[in-house]
Design a protein around this motif. Structure first.
Motif, PDB file in Angstrom:
ATOM      1  N   ASN A  30       3.480  72.030  53.078  1.00 33.87           N
ATOM      2  CA  ASN A  30       2.490  72.532  52.127  1.00 33.87           C
ATOM      3  C   ASN A  30       1.488  71.437  51.749  1.00 33.87           C
ATOM      4  N   GLN A  31       0.221  71.759  51.838  1.00 36.88           N
ATOM      5  CA  GLN A  31      -0.870  70.837  51.479  1.00 36.88           C
ATOM      6  C   GLN A  31      -0.731  69.484  52.163  1.00 36.88           C
ATOM      7  N   ALA A  32      -0.447  69.532  53.456  1.00 41.76           N
ATOM      8  CA  ALA A  32      -0.312  68.282  54.219  1.00 41.76           C
ATOM      9  C   ALA A  32      -1.436  68.179  55.239  1.00 41.76           C
ATOM     10  N   VAL A  33      -1.806  66.938  55.540  1.00 40.88           N
ATOM     11  CA  VAL A  33      -2.815  66.693  56.571  1.00 40.88           C
ATOM     12  C   VAL A  33      -2.297  65.600  57.504  1.00 40.88           C
ATOM     13  N   PRO A  34      -2.329  65.830  58.820  1.00 44.63           N
ATOM     14  CA  PRO A  34      -2.060  64.724  59.736  1.00 44.63           C
ATOM     15  C   PRO A  34      -3.313  63.842  59.826  1.00 44.63           C
ATOM     16  N   GLU A 192      19.884  87.935  55.662  1.00 45.77           N
ATOM     17  CA  GLU A 192      20.809  89.085  55.796  1.00 45.77           C
ATOM     18  C   GLU A 192      22.244  88.633  55.524  1.00 45.77           C
ATOM     19  N   MET A 193      22.532  87.357  55.801  1.00 46.08           N
ATOM     20  CA  MET A 193      23.880  86.830  55.550  1.00 46.08           C
ATOM     21  C   MET A 193      24.040  86.367  54.104  1.00 46.08           C
ATOM     22  N   GLY A 194      23.000  86.538  53.316  1.00 45.72           N
ATOM     23  CA  GLY A 194      23.082  86.150  51.905  1.00 45.72           C
ATOM     24  C   GLY A 194      22.890  84.670  51.675  1.00 45.72           C
ATOM     25  N   VAL A 195      22.275  83.983  52.641  1.00 46.49           N
ATOM     26  CA  VAL A 195      22.065  82.538  52.527  1.00 46.49           C
ATOM     27  C   VAL A 195      20.574  82.277  52.335  1.00 46.49           C
ATOM     28  N   ASP A 196      20.249  81.277  51.500  1.00 48.72           N
ATOM     29  CA  ASP A 196      18.850  80.941  51.218  1.00 48.72           C
ATOM     30  C   ASP A 196      18.397  79.851  52.188  1.00 48.72           C
ATOM     31  N   PRO A 197      17.506  80.177  53.141  1.00 52.69           N
ATOM     32  CA  PRO A 197      17.095  79.153  54.108  1.00 52.69           C
ATOM     33  C   PRO A 197      16.063  78.187  53.533  1.00 52.69           C
ATOM     34  N   LEU A 198      16.243  76.899  53.819  1.00 50.93           N
ATOM     35  CA  LEU A 198      15.199  75.919  53.500  1.00 50.93           C
ATOM     36  C   LEU A 198      14.633  75.464  54.842  1.00 50.93           C
ATOM     37  N   VAL A 199      13.528  76.089  55.224  1.00 51.33           N
ATOM     38  CA  VAL A 199      12.946  75.756  56.536  1.00 51.33           C
ATOM     39  C   VAL A 199      12.111  74.491  56.394  1.00 51.33           C
ATOM     40  N   ILE A 200      12.490  73.492  57.153  1.00 49.32           N
ATOM     41  CA  ILE A 200      11.790  72.207  57.114  1.00 49.32           C
ATOM     42  C   ILE A 200      10.701  72.261  58.191  1.00 49.32           C
ATOM     43  N   PHE A 201       9.457  72.085  57.813  1.00 46.92           N
ATOM     44  CA  PHE A 201       8.275  72.255  58.682  1.00 46.92           C
ATOM     45  C   PHE A 201       8.088  73.748  58.980  1.00 46.92           C
ATOM     46  N   ASP A 202       7.773  74.476  57.940  1.00 45.64           N
ATOM     47  CA  ASP A 202       7.691  75.937  58.017  1.00 45.64           C
ATOM     48  C   ASP A 202       6.253  76.377  58.297  1.00 45.64           C
ATOM     49  N   ILE A 203       5.961  76.656  59.571  1.00 42.10           N
ATOM     50  CA  ILE A 203       4.597  77.065  59.932  1.00 42.10           C
ATOM     51  C   ILE A 203       4.403  78.582  59.841  1.00 42.10           C
ATOM     52  N   SER A 204       5.409  79.306  59.310  1.00 43.64           N
ATOM     53  CA  SER A 204       5.320  80.770  59.368  1.00 43.64           C
ATOM     54  C   SER A 204       4.144  81.311  58.554  1.00 43.64           C
ATOM     55  N   LYS A 215     -12.845  80.180  51.662  1.00 44.97           N
ATOM     56  CA  LYS A 215     -11.691  79.608  52.335  1.00 44.97           C
ATOM     57  C   LYS A 215     -11.089  78.476  51.495  1.00 44.97           C
ATOM     58  N   PRO A 216      -9.777  78.579  51.185  1.00 46.80           N
ATOM     59  CA  PRO A 216      -9.159  77.500  50.397  1.00 46.80           C
ATOM     60  C   PRO A 216      -9.036  76.224  51.232  1.00 46.80           C
ATOM     61  N   LEU A 217      -8.863  75.100  50.546  1.00 43.83           N
ATOM     62  CA  LEU A 217      -8.717  73.821  51.270  1.00 43.83           C
ATOM     63  C   LEU A 217      -7.487  73.835  52.161  1.00 43.83           C
ATOM     64  N   TYR A 218      -6.414  74.475  51.672  1.00 42.15           N
ATOM     65  CA  TYR A 218      -5.153  74.525  52.427  1.00 42.15           C
ATOM     66  C   TYR A 218      -4.656  75.955  52.506  1.00 42.15           C
ATOM     67  N   PRO A 219      -3.986  76.308  53.611  1.00 42.82           N
ATOM     68  CA  PRO A 219      -3.380  77.641  53.659  1.00 42.82           C
ATOM     69  C   PRO A 219      -2.191  77.705  52.714  1.00 42.82           C
ATOM     70  N   GLU A 220      -1.792  78.941  52.360  1.00 37.78           N
ATOM     71  CA  GLU A 220      -0.590  79.096  51.537  1.00 37.78           C
ATOM     72  C   GLU A 220       0.637  78.762  52.378  1.00 37.78           C
ATOM     73  N   GLY A 221       1.735  78.482  51.680  1.00 36.83           N
ATOM     74  CA  GLY A 221       3.021  78.324  52.374  1.00 36.83           C
ATOM     75  C   GLY A 221       3.261  76.928  52.890  1.00 36.83           C
ATOM     76  N   GLY A 222       4.266  76.824  53.739  1.00 37.71           N
ATOM     77  CA  GLY A 222       4.704  75.513  54.215  1.00 37.71           C
ATOM     78  C   GLY A 222       5.788  74.965  53.315  1.00 37.71           C
ATOM     79  N   THR A 223       6.549  74.023  53.839  1.00 40.43           N
ATOM     80  CA  THR A 223       7.620  73.386  53.059  1.00 40.43           C
ATOM     81  C   THR A 223       6.982  72.450  52.040  1.00 40.43           C
ATOM     82  N   THR A 224       7.358  72.560  50.779  1.00 39.49           N
ATOM     83  CA  THR A 224       6.728  71.697  49.773  1.00 39.49           C
ATOM     84  C   THR A 224       7.348  70.297  49.816  1.00 39.49           C
ATOM     85  N   ALA A 225       6.619  69.340  49.248  1.00 38.56           N
ATOM     86  CA  ALA A 225       7.134  67.967  49.173  1.00 38.56           C
ATOM     87  C   ALA A 225       8.444  67.955  48.387  1.00 38.56           C
ATOM     88  N   GLU A 226       8.537  68.814  47.367  1.00 35.65           N
ATOM     89  CA  GLU A 226       9.765  68.876  46.558  1.00 35.65           C
ATOM     90  C   GLU A 226      10.931  69.392  47.409  1.00 35.65           C
TER      91      GLU A 226
END
Ligand code: SF4
Length: 451
Positions: A30-34, A192-204, A215-226
């Motif tokens: 989230n809000q990252a730039v290479p 579906e298995m009742g587990v909360d996924p923490l996707v690291i590097f979530d480009i979905s 157009k916003p500066l950054y798209p929504e979503g992505g894994t946050t720094a937190e």
């Protein structure tokens, strides 16, 4: 002609350069730039690859090396680049991605980043500096492919950001170089298995974003720094791709004692079964009837369509984890893999594919770190009837007069495939339809399909 190792040149490589892998991971934050520490070309062609695969604009900054930086080093470029990036874009995370030139010069980017942080604190304020994490990632392209670049980035970000705290009950997933649609499907299965996924590097979301005006500066979503910080407190980690993200999972195991599972990519019946069993082992969750139903529908489809697939000869190329998983699917469909190529060299890949194909009593030529020229020669010799791989195989498939089933990255001559999963039982259905419809569409000489 010989294998590339015995030749002076590589012809039609089936891999891309290291930095693009690190940028693939970074764009899932989230809000990252290479920030590319190198010449403009090292960032421009990457932007182009992402644009034509995902049909999305992406933010990639570059320190823009010219002759002076190539001779005297990129210290000034990096410090000024980081300062300007924070001044104008206020990112939460910056991945400093090195290139062939900055690594050859010997740029000490860790020291440069420290100097840049002092400059940013002095010029823009300590509160703004505290908001941004700057992570150096070493990706000289002569020492690996995009797959290694993603893997290196996975470890670099977690080393820098993951920190112990209270258990969060979540399950880390490191996707690797797969599509937004694949990540959505993995989240679906885990939830579906009742587990909360923490996707690291979530480009979905970041690479499949809705249109917003202005157009916003950054798209929504992505894994946050937190979340990157908190992933040290999850129940465990599944790296879907051993070669692209495995190092991140192993780091979390070593440093925080989190159970780690590396692959296989859950494409096909057996690999998806294995994935679900691994989630079960780590979290204690049970596989619900809804997921069993998805499995049953896949098995039914396999039985209903076997007349189109059984004994068809397939040639498969691309990244090691995808190719290895697709090879198993091809075997599950009763097809015969005749040539299997990973553009990225890997002993694990060779052993894995040899093991899978031995289970089914077939003996493909297995190429590791080879090119599409060698692949095509063998595919012709072994009379492949269908090729599975990304868009770099288009000309070869046309020349050979066989269909190309598009899987992997990059796919630039079709639209929308990045939204459609090939992982999980439902994704495998999609892949099967792609394979079978390609076969049905194709007029094979002496074939009975169209009669
Ligand atoms: S191979 Fe090296 S010089 Fe070429 S684009 Fe990649 S990092 Fe830049």
């Amino acid at each position: 002609m010989a294998e590339p190792a015995q030749r002076a040149v590589v012809i039609n490589p089936a891999k891309i350069c290291q930095p693009i892998g690190a940028m693939y991971a970074t764009l899932g934050i989230n809000q990252a730039v290479p920030l590319v520490q190198g010449s403009q070309g090292c960032s421009t062609y990457v932007r182009y690859q992402f644009n034509r695969h995902f049909r999305e604009p992406v933010n990639i900054a570059v320190t823009s090396f010219h002759e002076d930086a190539a001779v005297f080093g990129g210290r000034k470029n990096l410090i000024e680049g980081l300062y300007n990036l924070v001044l104008r874009y206020r990112p939460r995370v910056i991945g400093v991605v090195t290139t062939c030139s900055s690594e050859t010069i010997g740029d000490d980017i860790e020291t440069f980043v420290k100097e840049a942080r002092k400059e940013i604190g002095r010029g823009l304020g300590e509160d703004i500096l505290a908001q941004v994490s700057i992570v150096p990632i070493h990706t000289p392209s002569y020492a690996g492919s995009h797959v290694k670049g993603y893997d290196t980035a996975s470890k670099a970000y977690l080393e820098y950001l993951a920190a112990p705290g209270q258990p969060n009950g979540r399950l880390n997933i490191i996707p690797g170089i797969i599509n937004p649609g694949d990540i959505e499907e993995i989240k679906h299965l885990v939830r579906e298995m009742g587990v909360d996924p923490l996707v690291i590097f979530d480009i979905s979301d970041t690479l499949n974003a809705p249109m917003r005006l202005p157009k916003p500066l950054y798209p929504e979503g992505g894994t946050t720094a937190e979340e990157l910080k908190d992933c040290a407190n999850s129940q465990g980690t599944v790296a879907l791709c051993r070669h692209a993200g495995g190092s991140g999972a192993q780091y979390l195991l070593r440093k925080f004692n989190l159970p780690a599972v590396l692959g296989p990519l859950p494409v096909g019946v057996a690999n998806t079964d294995t994935f679900l069993e691994n989630v079960q082992k780590i979290t204690g969750a049970v596989i619900p009837p809804s997921v069993e139903r998805e499995r049953g529908i896949l098995l039914d489809h396999m039985a209903d369509t076997s007349q189109y697939t059984v004994m068809r000869r397939a040639a498969i190329f691309g990244d090691p984890d995808i190719v290895s998983a697709v090879t198993r699917v091809v075997c599950e469909l009763g097809m015969e893999p005749v040539v299997v190529l990973s553009g990225t060299a890997s002993k694990d890949f060779t052993a894995e594919v040899a093991g899978v194909t031995a289970e089914y009593g077939v003996t493909p030529d297995i190429l590791s770190g080879s090119d599409l020229f060698a692949f095509e020669q063998l595919a012709r010799e072994r009379k492949a009837e269908v090729i599975l791989g990304h868009s770099k195989g288009v000309d070869m498939a046309k020349d050979m007069r066989v269909p190309l089933v598009r899987v992997g990255f990059p796919v630039y001559d079709r639209v929308g495939l990045f939204r459609r999963p090939i992982v999980g039982y439902r994704g495998t259905l999609e892949l099967m339809d792609r394979i079978i419809n390609s076969i049905l569409d194709f007029a094979y000489p002496e074939d009975k399909l169209h009669q």
